[in-house]
Design a protein around this motif. Structure first.
Motif, short mmCIF file in Angstrom:
data_model
loop_
_atom_site.label_atom_id
_atom_site.label_comp_id
_atom_site.label_asym_id
_atom_site.label_seq_id
_atom_site.Cartn_x
_atom_site.Cartn_y
_atom_site.Cartn_z
N GLN A 424 40.26 6.02 39.41
CA GLN A 424 40.11 6.00 37.79
C GLN A 424 39.55 4.52 37.58
O GLN A 424 39.34 4.15 36.41
CB GLN A 424 41.67 6.05 37.24
N ASP A 502 40.18 10.81 42.71
CA ASP A 502 41.73 10.41 42.54
C ASP A 502 41.83 10.06 40.95
O ASP A 502 41.66 9.22 40.41
CB ASP A 502 41.95 9.17 43.49
N GLU A 503 42.06 11.12 40.25
CA GLU A 503 42.40 11.06 38.70
C GLU A 503 41.22 10.43 38.26
O GLU A 503 41.27 9.59 37.20
CB GLU A 503 43.81 9.99 38.59
N THR A 505 39.23 11.37 35.84
CA THR A 505 39.01 11.77 34.53
C THR A 505 40.16 11.39 33.74
O THR A 505 40.46 11.74 32.53
CB THR A 505 38.77 13.21 34.33
N SER A 506 40.91 10.33 34.32
CA SER A 506 42.35 9.87 33.68
C SER A 506 42.24 9.45 32.36
O SER A 506 43.00 9.37 31.25
CB SER A 506 43.23 9.32 34.52
N GLU A 517 35.13 18.42 34.15
CA GLU A 517 35.28 19.10 35.34
C GLU A 517 34.53 20.32 35.55
O GLU A 517 34.34 20.50 36.55
CB GLU A 517 37.01 19.20 35.48
N ALA A 531 40.63 17.02 44.55
CA ALA A 531 41.14 16.57 43.39
C ALA A 531 42.42 16.26 43.16
O ALA A 531 43.31 16.82 43.48
CB ALA A 531 40.78 17.46 42.04
N ALA A 533 45.36 14.59 40.90
CA ALA A 533 45.29 14.32 39.48
C ALA A 533 46.81 14.76 39.16
O ALA A 533 47.63 15.49 39.69
CB ALA A 533 44.38 15.33 38.92
N HIS A 534 47.39 14.26 38.08
CA HIS A 534 48.51 14.40 37.19
C HIS A 534 48.50 15.69 36.41
O HIS A 534 49.32 16.24 35.91
CB HIS A 534 49.24 13.29 36.70
N ARG A 535 47.20 15.98 35.84
CA ARG A 535 46.96 16.88 34.82
C ARG A 535 46.76 18.30 35.63
O ARG A 535 45.55 18.54 36.21
CB ARG A 535 45.60 16.69 34.08
N THR A 538 43.60 20.99 36.51
CA THR A 538 43.11 20.76 37.68
C THR A 538 43.23 21.69 38.70
O THR A 538 42.55 22.19 39.55
CB THR A 538 42.87 19.16 38.05
#
Length: 583
Positions: A424, A502-503, A505-506, A517, A531, A533-535, A538
């Protein structure tokens, strides 16, 4: 704060000697010019000595002697000016070579080393230490060289005039020699400690400025001020120590090198009275010793500056990755580059601090072309695993290999050709939009650059600006989302076969991030994508999902299977999906 390595005194001397001898012809020319200048300065005392010796026989030759002295003064001035120019030219060449090597070493630093050391130490080395060394190379080294050559030639002339009159010069040795040894024994460590305190100040100020909003929100201003005061106090103590060294050494040396003039007059007079020296020899010897005062003063003065410059050079040489011995990180490997293949993790353990593992016995196989999502709560070790998979960190135990070749054995350039990490964090370099893209692929044409921007959804704003628009600091600013799109466009141009996101697209709004994505998934068909991510959308799109807890893999499998399993991932998905639905 962990500082970058520092080169040893032996390494500094070896490098300085090697750097100087890169230009042997220029160095020889400089020495010859300074030698001729010193020799021309010896003529006037000899002529004056002759005039004084013949004073009782009249002054018929006084006019001619005065003209000769004037002539040699002019010649000496011309030689000094030419020699100074030659020294400055050589100094700039040496400094340019050193700067180029330093920049190359900085760019070759492993990312893990930079992260461990922090930006403060590196910034201080690239600014203050480079400036200090520039002053040393431009002034201290040439002036020291001039003084040394002048002293040697003048002492030689003094011996040829009267060997006995050299003895009074030794009166300075009993005080000057121990004082110099005392100073040199303490100067290197003192200046290194002083420079390190500047690194801490820079690090503290950088953190405070970068986190200004956090400092304000959490009311940490007082704490940050206290830290700045403590860092400045430490720098003040270090500076006082080196100042004390100079205030002891310089007065002792000043007194020491004045004594030989008085001693030469007194001893020379006694020798003349007893018939061991002529009046001309005493006069010439006294003038030669007097001439030595300037070069000796210059030599002793610049001794301190050379110690400061030597400390800075040690810090600059310490940036060379070949000298790194502290901490984990990939070395300058020479293994044959791996072709696209499986990424294998076996029994990997990793700790940022000894005895505090953040990853515990990780085993993982990632097939070519697979899309793998790594999810889990904050602090579970996702980003650490991503850096291991990208070859940024090297495991303390176990191995990470690509098609059977350990990532630690790959040369940095080859490693980045195969595996790339996108975080990020991103940077927009000052220059044109085209320049920022060509960093990734120098031979790309405008069509390739435009296609990369289109793929990451940057067509609209990039078209409005144009490839020749200047962006970055002091030019057109990019929003965080635009800067990240630029970073991803560089990634597409680099074209590695394995990506660790690592995140990445945060900072882009959820709708745009999902579209981006999907575009990446289409463009990177057949490539390996990990990937982090927290979202969880994904994870939903991935072939497999790795769930991490407390540095361990707790679950692994496709999205639907993990949801049906009703474990940790199902809880994360239901919680996140419910929050998205409510929103």
């Amino acid at each position: 704060m962990t500082l970058l390595p520092i080169a040893s005194a032996k390494e500094v001397r070896s490098y300085a000697r090697h750097l100087t001898l890169r230009h042997p012809a220029r160095l020889a020319g400089v020495l010859v010019l300074h030698g001729l200048a010193a020799v021309s300065g010896l003529v006037a005392p000899q002529l004056l000595g002759g005039v004084i010796e013949d004073a009782g026989h009249g002054v018929d030759r006084a006019g001619r002697t005065a003209l000769l002295i004037l002539l040699f003064v002019v010649v000496q001035s011309a030689l000094v000016a030419t020699a100074a120019y030659a020294s400055a030219t050589l100094g700039e060449k040496v400094l340019a070579a050193l700067r180029e090597e330093f920049v190359g070493n900085v760019l070759a630093l492993p990312l893990a080393t930079v992260e461990r050391a922090g930006t403060g130490d590196l910034v201080t080395r690239t600014t203050r230490d480079v400036d200090v060394l520039a002053r040393t190379v431009r002034q201290a080294v040439p002036d020291t060289l001039i003084a040394s050559v002048t002293i040697l030639i003048t002492l030689g002339a003094l011996v040829m005039t009267s060997p006995l009159l050299v003895l009074p010069c030794l009166i300075a040795v009993p005080s000057l020699w121990p004082a110099t040894r005392w100073y040199l024994a303490r100067a290197r460590e003192g200046y290194l400690r002083e420079n390190a305190t500047y690194s801490r100040i820079t690090e503290s100020l950088t953190e405070t400025v970068d986190g200004a909003r956090t400092v304000e929100a959490l009311r940490l201003a007082r704490r940050r001020l206290d830290r700045a005061d403590a860092d400045i106090t430490e720098a003040y103590r270090a500076a006082r120590y080196t100042l004390r060294l100079r205030t002891v050494f310089l007065p002792v040396s000043d007194v020491s090198y004045v004594l030989p003039v008085v001693a030469t007059l007194v001893v020379g007079g006694l020798f003349h009275l007893h018939g061991h020296a002529t009046l001309a020899e005493v006069t010439v010897a006294t003038l030669y010793v007097q001439q030595l005062l300037g070069p000796v003063d210059q030599l002793l003065f610049w001794t301190g500056e050379i110690q400061v410059g030597g400390a800075s050079l040690a810090r600059l040489l310490g940036v060379d990755r070949r000298r790194h011995t502290a901490g984990p990180g990939p070395g300058p490997g020479t293994a044959t580059p791996a072709e696209p293949g499986s990424l294998t993790v076996r029994s990997v353990r990793y700790a940022y601090r000894p005895g505090r593992d953040v990853l515990h016995g990780i085993d993982l196989d990632i097939s070519p072309g697979e899309r793998l999502a790594v999810v889990g709560p904050s602090g579970a070790g996702k980003s650490t695993l991503g850096r291991l998979l990208a070859g940024i960190h090297t495991p303390h135990s176990g191995s990470v290999s690509l098609a059977g070749t350990s990532l630690a054995d790959l040369a940095p350039g080859e490693l980045r050709h195969h595996v790339a990490l996108v975080t990020q964090e991103h940077h927009v370099f000052r220059g044109t939009l085209r320049d920022n893209l060509l960093i990734a692929k120098a031979d790309a044409d405008d069509a390739e650059l435009t296609a990369a921007l289109k793929t990451v959804g940057a067509t609209r704003w990039a078209a409005e600006l144009g490839l020749d628009a200047r962006i970055g600091s002091g030019a057109h600013p990019l929003s965080p989302a635009q800067a990240q799109q630029l970073s991803l466009a560089r990634l597409l141009l680099t074209n590695p076969h394995t990506l660790v996101l690592d995140e990445a697209t945060s900072l882009i709004p959820p709708g745009a991030a999902r579209q981006l994505e999907r575009s990446l998934a289409a463009v990177l068909e057949g490539r390996t994508v990990i990937a982090i991510a927290h979202r969880l959308h994904t994870a939903h799109d991935a072939d497999r999902i790795v769930v991490m807890e407390d540095g361990r893999i707790s679950e692994i499998g496709p999205h639907d299977a993990l949801v049906r399993q009703g474990g940790v991932y199902a809880g994360l998905w239901n919680s996140w999906h419910g929050r998205v639905t409510q929103g």
